[in-house]
Write a protein that holds these residues in place. Structure first.
Motif, PDB file in Angstrom:
ATOM      1  N   TRP A  29      47.963  41.325  40.093  1.00 33.48           N
ATOM      2  CA  TRP A  29      46.945  41.901  39.669  1.00 33.48           C
ATOM      3  C   TRP A  29      46.312  41.320  39.327  1.00 33.48           C
ATOM      4  O   TRP A  29      44.835  41.466  39.636  1.00 33.48           O
ATOM      5  N   GLU A  30      46.281  40.068  38.912  1.00 35.20           N
ATOM      6  CA  GLU A  30      44.769  38.557  39.038  1.00 35.20           C
ATOM      7  C   GLU A  30      44.248  38.675  40.124  1.00 35.20           C
ATOM      8  O   GLU A  30      43.280  38.409  40.446  1.00 35.20           O
ATOM      9  N   ALA A  31      45.037  38.313  41.536  1.00 37.92           N
ATOM     10  CA  ALA A  31      44.913  38.273  43.116  1.00 37.92           C
ATOM     11  C   ALA A  31      43.532  39.516  43.745  1.00 37.92           C
ATOM     12  O   ALA A  31      43.297  38.804  44.019  1.00 37.92           O
ATOM     13  N   ALA A  32      44.137  40.700  43.067  1.00 41.50           N
ATOM     14  CA  ALA A  32      43.371  41.732  43.223  1.00 41.50           C
ATOM     15  C   ALA A  32      42.877  41.905  42.525  1.00 41.50           C
ATOM     16  O   ALA A  32      41.840  42.203  43.083  1.00 41.50           O
ATOM     17  N   ARG A  33      42.597  41.541  41.382  1.00 44.00           N
ATOM     18  CA  ARG A  33      40.972  41.489  40.347  1.00 44.00           C
ATOM     19  C   ARG A  33      40.127  40.188  41.045  1.00 44.00           C
ATOM     20  O   ARG A  33      39.324  40.749  41.275  1.00 44.00           O
ATOM     21  N   GLU A  34      41.053  38.761  41.298  1.00 41.67           N
ATOM     22  CA  GLU A  34      39.583  38.233  41.820  1.00 41.67           C
ATOM     23  C   GLU A  34      39.199  39.044  43.398  1.00 41.67           C
ATOM     24  O   GLU A  34      37.753  38.426  43.350  1.00 41.67           O
ATOM     25  N   GLN A  35      40.181  39.536  44.122  1.00 45.86           N
ATOM     26  CA  GLN A  35      39.226  40.100  45.290  1.00 45.86           C
ATOM     27  C   GLN A  35      38.102  41.112  44.822  1.00 45.86           C
ATOM     28  O   GLN A  35      37.693  40.727  45.783  1.00 45.86           O
ATOM     29  N   LEU A  36      38.693  41.770  44.094  1.00 44.54           N
ATOM     30  CA  LEU A  36      37.859  42.657  43.809  1.00 44.54           C
ATOM     31  C   LEU A  36      36.263  42.690  43.162  1.00 44.54           C
ATOM     32  O   LEU A  36      35.128  42.669  43.018  1.00 44.54           O
ATOM     33  N   VAL A  38      34.832  39.698  43.543  1.00 49.20           N
ATOM     34  CA  VAL A  38      34.086  39.248  44.864  1.00 49.20           C
ATOM     35  C   VAL A  38      32.770  40.340  45.014  1.00 49.20           C
ATOM     36  O   VAL A  38      31.184  40.159  45.229  1.00 49.20           O
ATOM     37  N   LYS A  39      33.177  41.013  44.897  1.00 45.98           N
ATOM     38  CA  LYS A  39      32.690  42.422  45.565  1.00 45.98           C
ATOM     39  C   LYS A  39      31.361  42.841  44.064  1.00 45.98           C
ATOM     40  O   LYS A  39      30.580  43.359  44.282  1.00 45.98           O
TER      41      LYS A  39
END
Length: 262
Positions: A29-36, A38-39
């Motif tokens: 979940w944290e990895a997905a949040r970090e990816q978003l 950026v946007k």
């Protein structure tokens, strides 16, 4: 990675099952949040750049003398500034023929009024917010008391709404004054109005912006350090120096942010 396989687990009675996202570990979940994130940061930078362009928009002089009815009687457009340098006028629909009359204003305009933040913070940046409708002052006073609104609210008596693009639809017009001369600087309406209500959304549409040092503004525009001008809504004193204790706290917070974001 697992998913909810039974529709009954996320179905409310009488409603179809939702096609929900996957259920993942905290790490995923944290990895997905970090990816978003950026946007999201790119969007914030784009918003700041747009506000910088607004501060470079040409101004148009307001030559016509407009008259409003206010709680204290007749008022000019210049009077609506209440002595401040900037003015934002929101055209709210409250008048005969509008859904809700006479008990309520337009549902959408009322939702917007419910979102308006405490005006002391906006006023501390030399900016005044005023609502304007065609309803008489007695009806506006009654509506404000019923709904718990403290926004300055005047009655339009002439062609102000038609001249500034808000005779048939809501919108925010921003103005600035130079002495007794008034200039229109920007206009936001339609879906742009959805984001209005915070001190930041209002300041970002004005000619002077948030008036903070980090902003990309034309030379000579008023700017102070961020955070330092903030105060409790009952504690602003014009031209007062920031509270030294708050300066220390906010400096430490800024340093921590810079360290974290590298």
């Amino acid at each position: 990675m697992t998913t909810i396989t039974s529709p009954e687990k996320n179905r409310k009675q009488g409603q179809p099952a939702m096609n929900t996202p996957p259920i993942v570990s905290p790490e995923a979940w944290e990895a997905a949040r970090e990816q978003l994130l950026v946007k999201e940061k790119a969007m914030i930078r784009a918003r700041d750049a747009l506000a910088a362009e607004r501060r470079r928009m040409p101004w148009v002089a307001v030559e016509k003398a407009y008259a409003f009815d206010g709680p204290g009687g007749e008022a000019s457009l210049l009077d609506l500034f209440q002595g401040r340098r900037q003015l934002i006028v929101y055209r709210a629909f409250f008048e005969p023929g509008v859904h809700g009359w006479p008990e309520h204003a337009c549902i959408g305009c009322s939702l917007g009024a419910d979102q308006v933040s405490h005006l002391a913070h906006l006023n501390a940046r030399d900016t005044t917010l005023v609502y304007a409708s065609r309803a008489p002052q007695a009806d506006i006073a009654r509506l404000k008391a019923r709904m718990g609104w403290e926004i300055p609210w005047v009655t339009i008596t002439d062609s102000f709404d038609a001249d500034f693009g808000v005779d048939e639809w809501h919108g925010h017009n921003a103005f600035i004054r130079d002495g007794d001369r008034v200039f229109r600087t920007y206009f936001i309406n339609s879906r742009g109005d959805e984001a209005m209500g915070t001190v930041w959304s209002y300041l970002d549409m004005t000619a002077l912006g948030r008036q903070e040092e980090w902003e990309d503004s034309p030379e000579g525009y008023p700017q102070t350090r961020p955070y330092k001008w903030w105060n409790w809504n009952d504690s602003y004193v014009p031209n007062a120096a920031p509270d030294p204790k708050w300066v220390k706290v906010s400096d430490a917070g800024e340093a921590a942010f810079r360290k974290r974001d590298g």
